[in-house]
Write an enzyme that holds these catalytic residues in place. Structure first.
Site, PDB file in Angstrom:
ATOM      1  N   SER A 235       0.814  -1.214   0.000  1.00 56.93           N
ATOM      2  CA  SER A 235       0.000   0.000   0.000  1.00 56.93           C
ATOM      3  C   SER A 235       0.845   1.261   0.000  1.00 56.93           C
ATOM      4  O   SER A 235       0.505   2.246  -0.680  1.00 56.93           O
ATOM      5  CB  SER A 235      -0.936  -0.006   1.212  1.00 56.93           C
ATOM      6  OG  SER A 235      -1.768  -1.134   1.200  1.00 56.93           O
TER       7      SER A 235
ATOM      8  N   HIS B  22       0.423   4.364   4.483  1.00 58.45           N
ATOM      9  CA  HIS B  22      -0.191   5.059   3.352  1.00 58.45           C
ATOM     10  C   HIS B  22       0.316   6.499   3.266  1.00 58.45           C
ATOM     11  O   HIS B  22       0.682   6.976   2.187  1.00 58.45           O
ATOM     12  CB  HIS B  22      -1.705   5.059   3.488  1.00 58.45           C
ATOM     13  CG  HIS B  22      -2.312   3.693   3.438  1.00 58.45           C
ATOM     14  ND1 HIS B  22      -3.660   3.470   3.649  1.00 58.45           N
ATOM     15  CD2 HIS B  22      -1.770   2.466   3.220  1.00 58.45           C
ATOM     16  CE1 HIS B  22      -3.909   2.180   3.545  1.00 58.45           C
ATOM     17  NE2 HIS B  22      -2.781   1.556   3.297  1.00 58.45           N
TER      18      HIS B  22
END
Length: 323
Positions: free
Chosen positions: A190, A242
């Site tokens: 991610s 993230h």
């Protein structure tokens, strides 16, 4: 005898002819030259990364061997999948292997990185996934975003962007893990994928003059990024990875994805005699953003590593994980 006279030509001069031939006053200007559009790169690195992630997940599931370790009655889909059956839902709700298997093969664990010198986990964790749901979500993003960027900028720049963004996400994730109060691990691509989204935003900013629908492109990209960041508030999702990957990719986009500006033509593509008004390859603001982003990136990585390795922690018992 009379005097012989040669017959006079029917026309005294050229101007008395029934049709006129006029010389042009000046030569016409040579045609302007417009270079052909750049040929897109053939994308092979991002599809290869997709295959590598799938293969790594299959390998971890094979090594997990839930029926032999946990017991066939507790494993999910045991009769159909056999050795590849999933861990109990209470242990891993994303349909994947056990925490110990992920930790064994490179999951991000702050104690292992700091206390045991296993810094390679900052990169290896981006090739592991906690389950089928986790893997599918990331691989769909990789195909839609990564292949498009590789077609435009080539495998070398996008490869560096992917790895360095993943490293930035892992670094921020390890800094936000509290190994004493809540010992956890982190896996997944991610951070690297958010780095690609961040690079798309900075590429739009630094190459602003070559886009036609600037505002529409900016608003749609910001909406996609906001929706993806909102997923970070779901339980078991490491939003710090993230954010770290997005910020790293955003800064790297100014460094790696700078394009020549509108109107620039390389000399080797200009035929002799063509009237081409050549402009500067890059604007001053592009160089300014490049230097600023590179400085912030180096400072961020250096300060993050210093903070990570300056905080020694006591040995602890591994209990839970972050995906």
């Amino acid at each position: 005898m009379g005097k012989k006279v040669s017959p006079q030509p029917p026309y005294d001069d050229i101007e008395s002819m029934s049709f006129e031939v006029r010389k042009p006053l000046s030569m016409p200007p040579p045609p302007r030259y417009y270079p052909p559009p750049p040929k897109p790169w053939f994308p092979w690195l991002m599809p290869l990364t997709f295959i590598a992630n799938i293969a790594m997940f299959a390998f971890t599931m094979y090594q997990n061997n839930c029926p032999a370790v946990t017991g066939p009655r507790r494993c999910l889909f045991y009769p159909e999948l056999g050795r590849f059956s999933f861990q109990p839902f209470q242990e891993n709700p994303l349909l994947g292997p056990s925490i110990n298997i992920l930790k064994r093969y490179g999951a991000l664990d702050r104690e292992s990185v700091v206390e045991h010198g296993e810094g390679w986990r900052l990169i290896s964790c981006i090739w592991l996934h906690a389950g089928v749901v986790h893997l599918l979500a990331n691989m769909l993003s990789l195909l839609f975003v990564g292949i498009r960027l590789e077609q435009e900028f080539g495998f070398l720049r996008i490869g560096f962007l992917y790895l360095l963004s993943g490293f930035g996400g892992s670094l921020l994730s390890s800094l936000n893990i509290n190994p004493v109060e809540n010992p956890t691990i982190s896996v997944g691509a991610s951070g690297a994928l958010f780095g690609l989204l961040g690079a798309m935003l900075s590429e739009l900013i630094t190459n602003w003059t070559i886009y036609s629908n600037k505002c529409a492109a900016m608003m749609s990209l910001i909406l996609v990024i906001a929706l993806n960041l909102a997923v970070g508030f779901v339980p078991h999702v490491d939003n710090s990875a993230h954010i770290g990957g997005f910020v790293s990719g955003f800064l790297l986009g100014f460094v790696l994805l700078m394009r020549p500006q509108f109107g620039y033509v390389n000399r080797k593509y200009i035929p002799a005699g063509s009237d081409v008004k050549r402009t500067a390859k890059h604007q001053c603001y592009q160089y300014f953003l490049l230097v600023l982003a590179l400085g912030l990136l180096i400072f961020g990585y250096a300060s993050g590593l210093r903070r990570l390795y300056s905080n020694k922690t006591a040995p602890r018992v591994f209990e839970s994980n972050i995906f």
